[in-house]
Enzyme design. Structure first.
Site, PDB file in Angstrom:
ATOM      1  N   LYS B  73       0.841  -1.203   0.000  1.00 45.74           N
ATOM      2  CA  LYS B  73       0.000   0.000   0.000  1.00 45.74           C
ATOM      3  C   LYS B  73       0.871   1.245   0.000  1.00 45.74           C
ATOM      4  CE  LYS B  73      -3.845   1.963   2.686  1.00 45.74           C
ATOM      5  NZ  LYS B  73      -4.673   1.775   3.894  1.00 45.74           N
ATOM      6  N   SER B 148      -9.390   1.778   3.126  1.00 39.01           N
ATOM      7  CA  SER B 148      -8.556   2.538   2.232  1.00 39.01           C
ATOM      8  C   SER B 148      -7.524   1.695   1.494  1.00 39.01           C
ATOM      9  CB  SER B 148      -7.852   3.663   2.988  1.00 39.01           C
ATOM     10  OG  SER B 148      -7.115   3.130   4.044  1.00 39.01           O
ATOM     11  N   SER B 172      -9.542  -0.422   7.400  1.00 39.24           N
ATOM     12  CA  SER B 172      -9.025  -0.267   6.044  1.00 39.24           C
ATOM     13  C   SER B 172      -8.345  -1.468   5.428  1.00 39.24           C
ATOM     14  CB  SER B 172      -8.052   0.925   6.011  1.00 39.24           C
ATOM     15  OG  SER B 172      -8.767   2.109   6.268  1.00 39.24           O
TER      16      SER B 172
END
Lengths: 96, 481, 480
Positions: B73, B148, B172
């Site tokens: 990420k 996210s 997330s």
């Protein structure tokens, strides 16, 4: 009421909302603050101490040794900022 | 993944072939999925692989992730590789250091092939607040993969990588896992080092492993977990081999006492409730299950947002364009002027909003009313769950109450989006582990179940996940995009 | 000037210069003289994703200082974030402590005893914080005209102790005495070397006759403190005497011009939004930790002054002056091992010795003069080998060059009083300078010229009185 708060906050955190964003946020802020206020429905919250760190660990202490070497290659800043004679270029510190 | 590792152990040169296949897959699907912000050039990856193969040529001890392609990420610092947090503010920021988890991955032979898309600074549940582009859910390209960590989840679901890393502050990792039929874990707070994770809500954030099955998830966790002296909130206790503990439990098959969070099932959409109850029934045919009520569930969302916004407004204060980040002309302007310009240009609406509200709840006059109150609530909540976990080994709930939303659906009503986090924020507030695994579908849209266990009891969560996975056989999904 | 009451409070920031690494990271601390932005790492630059780790020794020093200042030590050390935007602050917040909202500084409610105007007085310490130093901002030309700033983050993250007093100080002189005592305590603890550039900074709060407080910032040394305070007190008194009001403000001390100038007022009152740093769990300061620090503490100034008074039978004044400069007290004690007229010894050290050290700007860390030098001088003085005048002449030479006392004396730094030697020298000089002799025969005042030549020839050792007598005697002989 909320527009004063928004302007105060804008100056506190050095951010500006555009006109459109201001309209958007006016609507949302009321709902968000209502959501925040839901905490008031919890009984006897004042009987609880605030929890700042979720697990009860004690601060680890580091020995006073220089394990980082000095950055002679300028690797820390060079790629990402403007250096003048190896100083970081920054704005003036006089508030107009 | 263990099959790949066996393969590479017997013939390390197969790593190169595997990496070519990985990139072919990426080239084929990325246009539709758009999971990656930065994809490393293939030549670089192959060179790295060849160096790795040579290094372990003696064939004796291969590292635990030998040759495995990992997506990371884009809020996790990777030395020399652009790290943007999905924001214009860091669009061209290249970190001069690796996050601890990255160092650990590399030392175990993993190959980091790229950085994945995310909600800007991890603030969001749909990956739509990314400043660059929207990632699509491989299961239905008109829908969000969640957020996210949407990019990492989508990359897994589309078969672009073998395993991935995400971060979880209020759900997330679990939310996108649930929306993409993949597996994701938010570890016990402090189990995985935060050094190098670009901070959003420091007392809530954890880096979490993401994979297509329980076994891979456990293997990845083993590599990244463990004390880090660079992170003062890192747990000092020694971490065992969680995968081994999982298999130990899985083979012994102890009968657990499991709590079913009744209200969290009730609040969910019907189809979500139905599918997740099916999975619960499977488990409860063997384990002892009891329904419980989660007290003050709705207030958890309030407490979560107050705390995370407050910490975010503080963590994002450093972005002023001087030492790194978005640059503007600074000559003959005061710092107040330039900082305001950079921060207004560099941050998107959702981020600005949270920074402003975060400052609000910390400001003089409001701190007691909001921030301190939220922290008192947090202590009460933790005590409550300590009591629950003294009785039960695990708590089950749907990971999220809804199906993957359509792109654009939540932009109209952010409060609705915030409340959808209800099930997941609890684990972040109390600092315990929580795992999401796929348990069903509705119209080909994935539905996930969440397993919460006690502080440091990852093994039980993995045990339950492994058992359910064996029973339902819902794993290793790669969508034909 | 009227006797309006003056209240002064000081806020001192002192770097813990003896630490090898910074407060929250292991970057080396010996940055002075280094190239800008080389003593940095991701943590002290506040790069995204970095986290602080606390230097154990820094906490040790903070506790030691707290003990030396008689403070109450907090049972729990909590680090907070203090938010404000400024180019020298990499995270745009400073990690420090806060006194309020249920949090405490590392220590509070202490005191220092000072000796000023021939009496003792207590100055109370309100609190001690441990915090990180920001970087340093440089300008192109002056701060007003510089088109942009240049920032050096070498200093960012260095450990600082913030020591704040109650407004118990009543004059610039007392302020000076306080700071001298504080610096002595810090040096005795080995916590800091205040001679390092920028290691010691003082802000002052002054109010007179119960009026508003004025804060004066940017005072760089103890001497400057006395000047700045004197100026500000006069400035305020003038306003009050003309019927005006002092408004609460912050002023900046301009050392070059010797005045305080108002700093531009800020639009908004600072809301620092303090909250405990989530990246740093609290530290429980246990009794045993405090004891282990206390055990290792050296003899502190007050205790040493008392001991000097007892052991060497010195009065408080002499003892204080010696003790307040640790190196001087150490030097004294080394001498005192070999020479027991302590009063004579202390007098010499406090007066001529100290004066020459200051005049020559000697680095007291690398003294060329040793205790044995001083002791020998005093012993030779006592034995009559040299006169007090000789001693006062030899002293600066030894301080400057570190020459050996016996050698100097052998080379003739003994007073020549022996008539035969003097006569021989006078005769030599007179033979070498016939014209001078002729002048002297005519003009009595020219005798001094010949005496001067004799002094020159004997490198100043000739007894001047006797020399004049002898020269006159010979001149008379010539006349007759």
């Amino acid at each position: 009421m909320y527009s004063d708060i928004i302007e105060y906050l804008e100056n506190l955190v050095l951010i500006k909302f555009t006109e459109d964003e201001k309209n958007r946020i006016q609507k949302e802020v009321k709902n968000i603050i209502d959501m925040f206020n839901m905490l008031n429905t919890v009984e006897d919250l004042n009987n609880w101490e605030p929890l700042y760190h979720v697990h009860d660990i004690s601060l680890p202490l580091r020995e006073d040794e220089e394990t980082e070497s000095i950055d002679e290659e300028h690797g820390m800043l060079e790629e990402n900022t403007i250096l003048i004679d190896n100083y970081v270029k920054a704005p003036r510190t006089i508030s107009e | 993944m263990y099959k790949l590792l066996d393969l590479f152990h017997s013939d390390p040169n197969l790593i190169v072939e595997y990496l070519y296949r990985v990139y072919n897959r990426i080239y084929r699907v990325e246009e539709k999925v758009k999971a990656f912000i930065t994809l490393r050039p293939l030549e670089e990856i192959i060179a790295e692989a060849e160096y790795l193969i040579k290094r372990y040529a003696d064939g004796r001890n291969h590292p635990r992730l030998f040759g495995i392609a990992v997506a990371v990420k884009d809020n996790i610092s990777t030395k020399g590789i652009r790290t943007t947090c999905g924001s214009r503010m860091l669009e061209n920021y290249v970190p001069p250091y690796d996050a601890t988890v990255i160092t650990r991955l590399k030392s175990e032979g993993a190959i980091i092939i790229g950085k994945t898309n995310m909600d800007e600074f991890a603030m969001g549940s749909t990956t739509e607040t990314s400043a660059f582009f929207v990632t699509r859910n491989p299961w239905d390209l008109s829908r969000s993969p969640g957020g996210s960590s949407g990019g990492s989840a989508a990359a897994l679901a589309a078969g672009e990588v073998t395993v991935a890393l995400g971060s979880d502050t209020g759900g997330s990792v679990r939310n996108p896992s649930s929306f993409t039929a993949t597996f994701g874990l938010k570890p016990t707070y402090g189990l995985v080092s935060r050094y190098g994770l670009i901070a959003y809500g420091s007392s809530l954030d954890q880096i979490g492993p993401m994979a297509r099955n329980t076994d891979d998830l456990a293997m990845l966790l083993n590599v990244i977990a463990g004390h880090d002296p660079k992170d003062s909130t890192s747990l000092p206790t020694k971490v065992g081999d969680i995968r081994e503990e999982m298999y130990d439990l899985f083979h012994r098959e102890p009968r657990l006492k499991i709590a079913i969070a009744k209200d969290l099932f009730e609040y969910s959409d019907d189809v979500v409730r139905n599918e997740t109850y099916k999975a619960v029934d499977k488990l409860c045919s063997y384990h002892e299950c009891e329904e419980i009520e989660i007290p003050y569930a709705k207030q958890c969302v309030a407490a979560y947002y107050i705390i995370s916004m407050a910490e975010a407004s503080s963590n994002l204060a450093r972005y002023d364009g001087v030492r790194y980040g978005l640059r503007i002309e600074v000559e003959n302007k005061s710092w107040i002027e330039t900082y305001r310009e950079v921060r207004t240009k560099g941050f998107g609406y959702e981020v600005k909003k949270r920074i402003a509200l975060g400052a609000y709840v910390l400001s003089m006059g409001y701190r007691d009313m909001y921030y301190l109150k939220a922290l008192r609530f947090r202590r009460m909540l933790k005590e409550t769950f300590n009591k629950i976990f003294s009785k039960y080994n695990a708590i089950l709930s749907p990971t999220t109450p809804i199906l993957p939303p359509r792109i654009g659906e939540f932009l109209e009503d952010p409060i609705k989006m915030y409340y959808a986090d209800l099930n997941t924020v609890i684990a972040n507030l109390i600092g315990g582990p929580a795992l999401s695994l796929p348990v069903g579908f509705y119209n080909n849209l994935p539905i996930g179940l969440q397993i919460m266990t006690n502080y440091m009891d990852e093994a039980t969560a993995f045990y339950i996940s492994k058992s359910l996975e064996e029973a339902l056989k819902l794993r290793d999904f790669i969508v034909d995009v | 000037m009227s006797s309006l009451s003056v209240k002064i409070g000081l806020e001192i920031h002192v770097q813990l210069t003896s630490l090898k690494s910074k407060l929250f990271c292991s970057t080396p601390t010996d940055y002075r003289g280094g190239k800008p932005n080389t003593y940095v790492c991701p943590v002290c630059l506040g790069l995204p994703g970095t986290l602080p780790t606390v230097n154990k020794k820094a906490i040790g020093y903070a506790i030691a200082v707290a003990l030396a200042l008689n403070c109450e030590i907090s049972g729990k050390l909590v680090f907070v974030r203090k938010h404000y935007f400024y180019p020298d602050l990499p995270k745009n917040y400073q990690i420090s402590q806060y006194d309020g909202i249920g949090l405490t500084p590392i220590a509070r409610n202490g005191y220092i005893k000072i000796y000023s105007n021939n009496k003792s007085k207590i100055v109370r310490i309100r609190r001690i914080n441990i915090e990180e130093d920001p970087g340093k901002i440089h300008y192109i030309g002056s701060i007003d005209t510089s088109p942009y700033s240049l920032v050096d983050y070498n200093r960012s993250g260095i450990a600082l102790l913030e020591i704040v007093t109650e407004p118990d100080i009543e004059s610039p002189k007392e302020a000076r005495a306080f700071l001298e005592k504080l610096i002595a305590i810090l040096e005795y603890l080995g916590a800091t070397d205040t001679s390092f550039e920028g290691a010691f900074r003082v802000d002052a709060n002054i109010s007179i006759a119960g009026g508003s407080r004025v804060e004066v910032k940017n005072i760089g040394s103890i001497k400057e403190v006395e000047k700045a305070l004197s100026y500000e007190i006069i400035r305020q008194k003038r306003i009050v005497e003309q019927g005006g009001d002092i408004k609460r403000e912050t002023r900046h001390w301009d050392g070059d011009r010797g005045v305080t100038v108002p700093l531009r007022s800020k639009e908004f009152e600072e809301d620092y939004r303090y909250f405990p740093d989530p990246d740093l769990p609290p530290m429980h300061i246990t009794e045993s930790f405090i004891e282990s620090v206390a055990k290792d503490m050296p003899e502190l100034p007050d205790a040493r002054i008392e001991r000097f008074m007892k052991q060497y039978e010195l009065d408080e004044y002499r003892a204080s002056i010696l003790v307040l400069s640790k190196w001087l007290a150490d030097f004294f004690e080394s001498c005192a091992k070999m020479y027991t007229n302590y009063k004579k010894l202390s007098d010499l050290l406090i007066t001529d010795f100290l004066r020459w050290i200051k005049e020559y700007n000697i680095d007291v860390k690398s003294l060329k003069i040793a205790p044995t030098h001083v002791v020998k001088l005093l012993q030779y003085l006592d034995q009559g080998v040299i006169s007090i005048k000789m001693l006062k002449e030899l002293l600066p030479m030894i301080i400057k060059e570190g020459l050996d006392v016996d050698t100097l004396i052998r080379e003739g730094y003994v007073k020549i009083e022996d008539e035969a030697t003097l006569e021989r020298t006078v005769i030599e000089v007179m033979n070498e300078n016939p014209r001078a002799v002729k002048d002297a025969l005519e003009n009595p005042r020219a005798v001094n010229y010949i005496v001067g030549l004799v002094m020159k020839k004997t490198k100043g050792r000739a007894d001047p009185v006797k020399t004049v007598e002898i020269v006159k005697k010979f001149l008379d002989r010539y006349r007759s």
